[in-house]
Scaffold this motif. Structure first.
Motif, PDB file in Angstrom:
ATOM      1  N   ARG A  25      -5.383 -15.274  -0.460  1.00 22.67           N
ATOM      2  CA  ARG A  25      -6.001 -14.076   0.126  1.00 22.67           C
ATOM      3  C   ARG A  25      -4.978 -13.016   0.513  1.00 22.67           C
ATOM      4  NH1 ARG A  25     -11.477 -14.601   0.873  1.00 22.67           N
ATOM      5  NH2 ARG A  25     -12.218 -16.744   0.896  1.00 22.67           N
ATOM      6  N   GLY A  26      -3.741 -13.397   0.677  1.00 24.43           N
ATOM      7  CA  GLY A  26      -2.691 -12.451   1.032  1.00 24.43           C
ATOM      8  C   GLY A  26      -2.384 -11.450  -0.066  1.00 24.43           C
ATOM      9  N   ASP A  27      -2.930 -11.666  -1.278  1.00 27.60           N
ATOM     10  CA  ASP A  27      -2.676 -10.727  -2.367  1.00 27.60           C
ATOM     11  C   ASP A  27      -3.348  -9.380  -2.112  1.00 27.60           C
ATOM     12  OD1 ASP A  27      -1.086 -12.544  -3.628  1.00 27.60           O
ATOM     13  OD2 ASP A  27      -2.438 -12.924  -5.301  1.00 27.60           O
ATOM     14  N   GLY A  28      -4.368  -9.334  -1.257  1.00 30.23           N
ATOM     15  CA  GLY A  28      -4.897  -8.077  -0.761  1.00 30.23           C
ATOM     16  C   GLY A  28      -5.839  -7.281  -1.645  1.00 30.23           C
ATOM     17  N   TRP A  29      -6.581  -7.926  -2.521  1.00 36.00           N
ATOM     18  CA  TRP A  29      -7.552  -7.178  -3.317  1.00 36.00           C
ATOM     19  C   TRP A  29      -8.868  -7.939  -3.417  1.00 36.00           C
ATOM     20  CZ3 TRP A  29      -9.449  -9.740  -7.495  1.00 36.00           C
ATOM     21  CH2 TRP A  29      -8.644 -10.705  -8.091  1.00 36.00           C
ATOM     22  N   THR A  30      -9.935  -7.179  -3.621  1.00 35.75           N
ATOM     23  CA  THR A  30     -11.264  -7.736  -3.853  1.00 35.75           C
ATOM     24  C   THR A  30     -11.914  -6.947  -4.972  1.00 35.75           C
ATOM     25  OG1 THR A  30     -11.521  -8.341  -1.529  1.00 35.75           O
ATOM     26  CG2 THR A  30     -13.538  -8.211  -2.838  1.00 35.75           C
ATOM     27  N   LEU A  31     -12.476  -7.632  -5.919  1.00 41.39           N
ATOM     28  CA  LEU A  31     -13.227  -7.017  -7.013  1.00 41.39           C
ATOM     29  C   LEU A  31     -14.703  -7.327  -6.758  1.00 41.39           C
ATOM     30  CD1 LEU A  31     -12.723  -5.553  -9.742  1.00 41.39           C
ATOM     31  CD2 LEU A  31     -12.775  -7.797 -10.827  1.00 41.39           C
TER      32      LEU A  31
ATOM     33  N   ARG B  64      -0.885  -3.465  -7.800  1.00 38.61           N
ATOM     34  CA  ARG B  64      -0.158  -3.948  -8.980  1.00 38.61           C
ATOM     35  C   ARG B  64      -0.772  -5.251  -9.492  1.00 38.61           C
ATOM     36  NH1 ARG B  64       4.373  -4.498  -6.819  1.00 38.61           N
ATOM     37  NH2 ARG B  64       4.458  -6.765  -6.690  1.00 38.61           N
ATOM     38  N   HIS B  65      -1.081  -6.193  -8.576  1.00 35.11           N
ATOM     39  CA  HIS B  65      -1.686  -7.471  -8.992  1.00 35.11           C
ATOM     40  C   HIS B  65      -3.065  -7.267  -9.611  1.00 35.11           C
ATOM     41  CE1 HIS B  65       1.053  -9.582  -5.895  1.00 35.11           C
ATOM     42  NE2 HIS B  65       1.562  -9.712  -7.092  1.00 35.11           N
TER      43      HIS B  65
ATOM     44  N   GLY C 241      -2.743  -1.869  -0.251  1.00 39.63           N
ATOM     45  CA  GLY C 241      -1.330  -1.624  -0.504  1.00 39.63           C
ATOM     46  C   GLY C 241      -0.926  -1.687  -1.967  1.00 39.63           C
ATOM     47  N   ALA C 242       0.313  -1.251  -2.222  1.00 40.81           N
ATOM     48  CA  ALA C 242       0.844  -1.162  -3.582  1.00 40.81           C
ATOM     49  C   ALA C 242       0.969  -2.523  -4.275  1.00 40.81           C
ATOM     50  CB  ALA C 242       2.179  -0.426  -3.588  1.00 40.81           C
TER      51      ALA C 242
ATOM     52  N   ASN D  54      -4.166  -4.518 -11.078  1.00 37.90           N
ATOM     53  CA  ASN D  54      -3.997  -3.858 -12.381  1.00 37.90           C
ATOM     54  C   ASN D  54      -3.549  -4.841 -13.458  1.00 37.90           C
ATOM     55  OD1 ASN D  54      -4.882  -1.301 -11.655  1.00 37.90           O
ATOM     56  ND2 ASN D  54      -2.852  -0.649 -10.979  1.00 37.90           N
ATOM     57  N   GLU D  55      -2.725  -5.826 -13.092  1.00 36.94           N
ATOM     58  CA  GLU D  55      -2.326  -6.863 -14.050  1.00 36.94           C
ATOM     59  C   GLU D  55      -3.546  -7.681 -14.480  1.00 36.94           C
ATOM     60  OE1 GLU D  55       0.730  -9.021 -11.982  1.00 36.94           O
ATOM     61  OE2 GLU D  55       2.210  -7.415 -12.275  1.00 36.94           O
ATOM     62  N   LEU D  56      -4.408  -7.992 -13.514  1.00 35.77           N
ATOM     63  CA  LEU D  56      -5.635  -8.724 -13.828  1.00 35.77           C
ATOM     64  C   LEU D  56      -6.529  -7.909 -14.748  1.00 35.77           C
ATOM     65  CD1 LEU D  56      -7.727 -11.022 -13.373  1.00 35.77           C
ATOM     66  CD2 LEU D  56      -8.537  -9.678 -11.416  1.00 35.77           C
ATOM     67  N   LEU D  57      -6.737  -6.644 -14.421  1.00 39.95           N
ATOM     68  CA  LEU D  57      -7.604  -5.787 -15.239  1.00 39.95           C
ATOM     69  C   LEU D  57      -7.048  -5.618 -16.650  1.00 39.95           C
ATOM     70  CD1 LEU D  57      -8.576  -3.107 -12.566  1.00 39.95           C
ATOM     71  CD2 LEU D  57      -9.949  -5.057 -13.368  1.00 39.95           C
ATOM     72  N   ASP D  58      -5.720  -5.510 -16.775  1.00 40.79           N
ATOM     73  CA  ASP D  58      -5.103  -5.431 -18.107  1.00 40.79           C
ATOM     74  C   ASP D  58      -5.372  -6.716 -18.904  1.00 40.79           C
ATOM     75  OD1 ASP D  58      -4.130  -2.893 -17.595  1.00 40.79           O
ATOM     76  OD2 ASP D  58      -2.087  -3.584 -17.116  1.00 40.79           O
ATOM     77  N   ALA D  59      -5.275  -7.870 -18.244  1.00 36.58           N
ATOM     78  CA  ALA D  59      -5.546  -9.147 -18.918  1.00 36.58           C
ATOM     79  C   ALA D  59      -7.005  -9.209 -19.367  1.00 36.58           C
ATOM     80  CB  ALA D  59      -5.225 -10.315 -17.983  1.00 36.58           C
TER      81      ALA D  59
END
Length: 154
Positions: A73-79, A131-132, A126-127, A134-139
């Motif tokens: 959860r520390g990665d800080g994003w929710t889709l 970044r994490h 946060g940045a 965007n890496e997921l969305l690119d995958a």
């Protein structure tokens, strides 16, 4: 948290998530819910209903929401993938419900069936989180599955 819309087809995202969950069930946390709302039918000319008819009918809306977060959860994003399906007037007796469903049910009943209007949004903190994500969305866009990347098939 900063919220923004995601411009990738919901079916592509959820199909990718289903495949990824099957390969590595511990990478993401999923919270999927289905909620049915029952409302009185408003007096509208297009329904051509009298007062008595409106009392016998209810308007039913089904909403389904899938929230995806990283296992850490520390990665800080929710889709979030949210679908709203107005099923229209129904006989009285329909009941409001709110229930948790699994990822496969969300995909089969709402995304694969193309029910309703679906929107995809992301919340980032946060940045590094951006970044994490965007890496997921690119995958997802190129259908690359990190969970199976290191496996060799015989």
């Amino acid at each position: 948290m900063t919220a923004y819309p995601i411009d990738i087809e919901p079916e592509q995202i959820v199909r990718w998530l289903v495949a990824e969950q099957q390969a590595a069930p511990s990478l993401f946390r999923f919270d999927a819910r289905r909620r049915v709302e029952v409302r009185n039918i408003a007096e509208r000319a297009e329904y051509h209903l009298g007062d008595e008819d409106r009392e016998d009918l209810s308007e039913v809306t089904t909403m389904a929401t899938l929230e995806v977060t990283p296992a850490h959860r520390g990665d800080g994003w929710t889709l979030t993938i949210a679908t709203e399906d107005d099923t229209g007037p129904r006989s009285s007796g329909a009941e409001a419900t709110d229930q948790q469903i699994d990822l496969g049910t969300f995909y089969q009943q709402f995304i694969r069936q193309g029910r309703g209007v679906t929107a995809v949004t992301a919340d980032i903190d946060g940045a590094p989180a951006e970044r994490h994500l965007n890496e997921l969305l690119d995958a997802i866009l190129v259908d690359r599955h990190p969970a199976t990347a290191g496996r060799h098939h015989a």
